[in-house]
Enzyme design. Structure first.
Site, PDB file in Angstrom:
ATOM      1  CG  ASP A   1      -2.053   0.960   1.136  1.00  0.00           C
ATOM      2  OD1 ASP A   1      -2.156   1.651   0.103  1.00  0.00           O
ATOM      3  OD2 ASP A   1      -2.838   1.057   2.094  1.00  0.00           O
TER       4      ASP A   1
ATOM      5  CG  ASP B   1      -0.888  -1.130   7.878  1.00  0.00           C
ATOM      6  OD1 ASP B   1      -1.811  -1.257   7.035  1.00  0.00           O
ATOM      7  OD2 ASP B   1      -0.407  -0.024   8.196  1.00  0.00           O
TER       8      ASP B   1
ATOM      9  CG  ASP C   1      -3.392  -5.238   3.938  1.00  0.00           C
ATOM     10  OD1 ASP C   1      -3.603  -5.161   2.719  1.00  0.00           O
ATOM     11  OD2 ASP C   1      -3.255  -4.244   4.671  1.00  0.00           O
TER      12      ASP C   1
ATOM     13  CG  ASN D   1      33.487 -35.352   7.026  1.00  0.00           C
ATOM     14  OD1 ASN D   1      33.564 -34.658   6.025  1.00  0.00           O
ATOM     15  ND2 ASN D   1      32.334 -35.690   7.566  1.00  0.00           N
TER      16      ASN D   1
ATOM     17  CG  ASP E   1      32.183 -30.367   8.269  1.00  0.00           C
ATOM     18  OD1 ASP E   1      32.098 -29.669   7.254  1.00  0.00           O
ATOM     19  OD2 ASP E   1      31.625 -31.464   8.392  1.00  0.00           O
TER      20      ASP E   1
END
Length: 867
Positions: A363, A616, A620, A709, A713
């Site tokens: 709006d 708002d 809406d 691994n 990481d």
């Protein structure tokens, strides 16, 4: 449609027994509740009990409960917002991953076979990963809980004889709650008083039309739609005002009984769908490669236990197992940063969608304009300033009680400034505003005039009910020429940027047009530049307004938008396909009815756009729910704010622009982790699978694979807060599993080629023994994963894009730790590493450096097509 499914579910739950009865203790000050229409002899459902009788049974009063009594009736402190998961539950949740369960199964297998060291190492890595994920997710959940506590739903409750605002979670049976248009109903109960009260029950019934509510009694077996005296949690007040007596709260409400199923019916985000598709792709690759490796190991007569553990380790090695923690940390960090910019996140998953929107529907009032609406003039039907018109408008504004409006505030401020006296008017009747009538009507007794009905509202809603004009010479009949003149007057004022309301007196159908109210609300300072910045980010701005086409076009022109317009009357004549085609090109939707807003959003989605909707108001809510990202403001009506994914602390497009950038940054960092980690892991997995066939021994032990691994990481957690190049924020990004797969194969195979090069150098040139080979390749594998973070984290040349300090220093630390590990004595022996000769260490580092250079060159070729 979710609403229809909820309606059917609600009917199933409440027919024929009414809302399910729960056995509750009657001690502790809480009265027994006559809430259930159960078997013969059970209490009647609350909607079938008269108001005064239900007040008596609930030991309540029309003056409300006392604070002491209300505290005694609270069942349990179970806040809807601000809830932090129980730490133990969150920690155990780290073990839900199938990959983690594979590791646990491997550890159990090792224990059964008395491979104590292998079992201990596997369990240590599992617990280490779980602790890391737990710490990150717990911190994230605390941060999000703190943000959500700022969005608590407030209700107006009568306590100690005084109306006051309280969090909805504090409601108890027996409370008296005041209702007005825009409120979201927070409990089940009956209506004690109503003035033009209508309720939107679409959340439960699926019906789009509001239901009128009034005091009374409904049959015990009445269907949901026939309980005209009852209101239910999750519905909202569309118009009017009233008071309700709370009968059920929380999980005892009709909405609470189906809340879990509602959550499962919620739409999944684009991010969640992409993550699911990515997981499916990963599982397929994992199953194929692991099966081939396991079969090859058995055919080569490798030890079965070692081969099985090796295959399990490979399965884990390809997976980005810290992804949940990375996502949580990234989202939480982003939510905190967005909060600093004035953006509060109600639904965490919507952050990525926020960054992905390419259309923003809004709006104009308060967002594109200053929102400081002022009454510029009150004029009669001839356009001459009139104190009489201002007085009538002020009387209407001060006496109407159904809906707060900034227009009423502007009228009353102008009346006070002009010393207009409205104190003698006594209200005798009221017809509240609704979105069909689009006008307020108040009947009042005025000194010297008797009883007068004063109506104010949209010009095209008031004028058709007028038959004459008020003038100093008396009433002048309205003919076609007069209507044409009035229309030209309204159009001219609209084109000048004024919003018009008409004021009339008398009965509808034969009313007297008294005059017009002209309101001004100029565009915000800097909004034109913000709109241009959003458009440069690939986001189209579309105005959706109930105002006249002239006012809407004036605002569009002032902020730099085109004047391609579609009005509500034209929109009604379009089917969905035609609307989707027109909506794409339209910039201004004017004179739009509330139910048309959702159609516009869905039409844009049908055209392939990701839609953000900023609203708002009461009308809406459907569009907010339908949009990919619903955006509201902190002072919006309850139903709008609760329907939104994102809440702004103030209605400002600049805040939205910052929020979009944050969303894109979060999405970019999440994709970084996934793409880089999966390509590196994929390359290593292929390398190990080939090495299994080419070498007389396993290239790495299962525990070495898992350690590699885990260590690689750790720096990846810092990607959550990594810097993102400006060009990556210039346009919306979306999940593309095909592109991730292409990235994984392209860079994964480059990694594999260098692994094979490393194998050849170590085995054929350096003649490394088994332990030396494994130590060297462990270093090469880990260091290449760290180096590739810096190469692939940006599309630029890696030295032209600065990483975050956390990512830089955590990577340096981990590289140093990896290089020192073979010389770490007992720790090295635990993982069966040995110290390396300088020549072999140097060769390993050269392979890593060469890999970084080749990957940088390959990256430019990979992205050349995109440019």
């Amino acid at each position: 449609m979710i609403g229809r499914r909820l309606y059917e579910l609600a009917e199933d739950i409440s027919r024929p027994l009414g809302v399910r009865k729960r056995d509750r203790p009657t001690d502790g000050g809480r009265p027994p509740g006559p809430m259930s229409n159960g078997p013969p002899g059970a209490a009647a459902p609350f909607w079938s009990i008269a108001g005064d009788q239900l007040i008596h049974q609930l030991h309540a009063s029309v003056e409300g409960l006392s604070s002491t009594e209300a505290m005694a009736r609270v069942q349990s402190p179970s806040p809807r917002y601000g809830h932090v998961p129980i730490p133990l539950r969150l920690f155990l949740g780290q073990f839900r991953s199938p990959l983690v369960l594979i590791l646990v199964a491997g550890a159990i297998l090792a224990l059964l076979l008395r491979e104590w060291i292998d079992a201990a190492i596997i369990l240590a890595i599992v617990v280490g990963s779980a602790v890391l994920g737990f710490v990150q997710e717990y911190r994230a959940s605390r941060a999000i809980a703190e943000l959500r506590s700022r969005l608590v739903h407030q209700v107006r409750v009568v306590r100690d004889g005084v109306e006051q605002k309280l969090p909805a979670e504090k409601l108890v049976p027996g409370d008296i709650v005041a209702l007005k248009a825009g409120d979201l109903i927070a409990a089940d109960g009956i209506v004690l008083m109503a003035k033009g009260l209508s309720v939107d029950e679409a959340a439960l019934s699926g019906e789009a039309f509001p239901v009128e509510k009034s005091p009374g009694v409904a049959a015990p077996e009445a269907a949901l739609s026939d309980r005209r005296n009852a209101v239910f949690q999750g519905t909202s007040i569309r118009s009017g005002m009233g008071r309700m007596l709370v009968a059920r709260v929380g999980r005892d409400t009709l909405f609470g009984a189906i809340e879990e199923r509602l959550e499962s019916a919620e739409r999944s985000t684009e991010f969640a769908r992409g993550l699911s598709a990515f997981g499916t792709m990963l599982v397929r690759i994992m199953l194929v490669v692991v099966a081939l490796v396991l079969v090859a190991s058995v055919l080569l007569h490798r030890p079965i236990v070692e081969s099985l553990l090796f295959a399990m380790a490979l399965a884990v090695a390809i997976s980005p197992e810290l992804l949940p923690a990375i996502v949580s940390v990234t989202l939480a960090a982003g939510a905190r940063e967005m909060a600093q910019h004035g953006v509060l996140v109600r639904r965490l998953e919507a952050i990525q969608n926020f960054g992905g929107i390419d259309v923003l529907c809004t709006d104009k009032t308060g967002t594109l304009t200053k929102g400081a609406i002022a009454l510029s003039a009150a004029v009669d039907a001839a356009g001459v300033p009139s104190v009489a018109v201002l007085r009538l408008a002020a009387i209407n504004s001060i006496l109407q009680t159904a809906m707060e409006s900034p227009l009423d505030a502007a009228i009353l401020a102008a009346a006070r400034a002009a010393s207009v006296d409205v104190g003698q008017a006594i209200k005798t009747g009221e017809i509240p505003y609704d979105f069909v009538r689009r006008r307020f009507s108040v009947t009042a007794a005025l000194p010297g005039c008797g009883e007068v009905t004063i109506c104010k509202g949209a010009v095209n809603a008031v004028l058709p009910h007028c038959t004459a004009l008020a003038s100093p010479q008396g009433a002048i009949p309205i003919d076609d020429a007069c209507r044409e003149r009035l229309a030209r007057f309204a159009a001219a004022k609209g084109e000048a940027g004024f919003r018009l309301l008409a004021v009339s007196t008398g009965a509808e159908g034969s009313a007297l047009l008294e005059g017009f109210l002209l309101f001004s609300d100029p565009p915000k300072h800097g909004v034109k530049a913000t709109v241009a910045a959003l458009r440069r980010q690939g986001i189209a701005i579309k105005i959706i307004s109930g105002d006249s086409r002239h006012v809407s076009l004036h605002v569009a022109s002032a902020i730099g938008l085109s004047k391609i317009i579609l009005t509500g009357d034209v929109l009604d004549g379009l089917d969905d396909a035609a609307l989707a085609e027109r909506a794409e090109a339209t910039t201004v939707f004017a004179e739009i009815e509330p139910q048309q807003k959702e159609r516009i959003v869905r039409a844009l989605q049908h055209a392939g756009r990701a839609v953000g909707y900023l609203g708002d108001g009461i009308n809406d809510a459907p569009a907010l729910r339908a949009a990919d990202v619903g955006i509201s403001v902190d002072n919006a009506v309850d139903v709008a704010r609760e329907s939104a994914d994102i809440v702004l602390l103030r209605p400002d497009l600049h805040i939205i622009r910052l929020g979009v950038e944050d969303g894109r940054r979060i999405f970019a960092n999440t994709l970084k982790y996934i793409s880089i980690t999966i390509s590196a892991n994929f390359g290593n997995m292929i390398s190990m699978a080939l090495a299994t066939l080419l070498l007389p021994f396993l290239p790495l032990l299962p525990t070495q694979i898992l350690l590699n691994n885990f260590l690689s990481d750790l720096p990846s957690v810092a990607i959550a807060k990594d810097a993102v190049d400006k060009e990556s924020l210039a346009e919306a990004q979306h999940w593309d599993v095909r592109e991730i797969r292409r990235f994984m194969i392209y860079f994964g195979l480059i990694s594999t080629c260098f692994d094979l090069l490393g194998f050849a150098v170590l085995r054929l040139v350096m003649h490394a023994d088994t332990q030396g080979f494994r130590t060297s390749w462990f270093l090469i594998s880990l260091l290449t994963e760290i180096v590739v973070l810096f190469v692939l984290r940006t599309r630029r040349a890696f030295y032209k894009s600065a990483p975050s300090s956390l990512l830089l220093w955590s990577s340096i630390f981990m590289a140093g730790f990896a290089l020192s590990l073979p010389y770490a004595g007992s720790l090295a022996r635990l993982f069966e590493f040995r110290s390396l000769e300088p020549k072999m260490l140097l060769v390993s580092l050269v392979v890593v450096a060469l890999y970084a250079v080749v990957t940088e060159v390959a990256k430019r070729r990979f992205y050349r097509g995109d440019r």
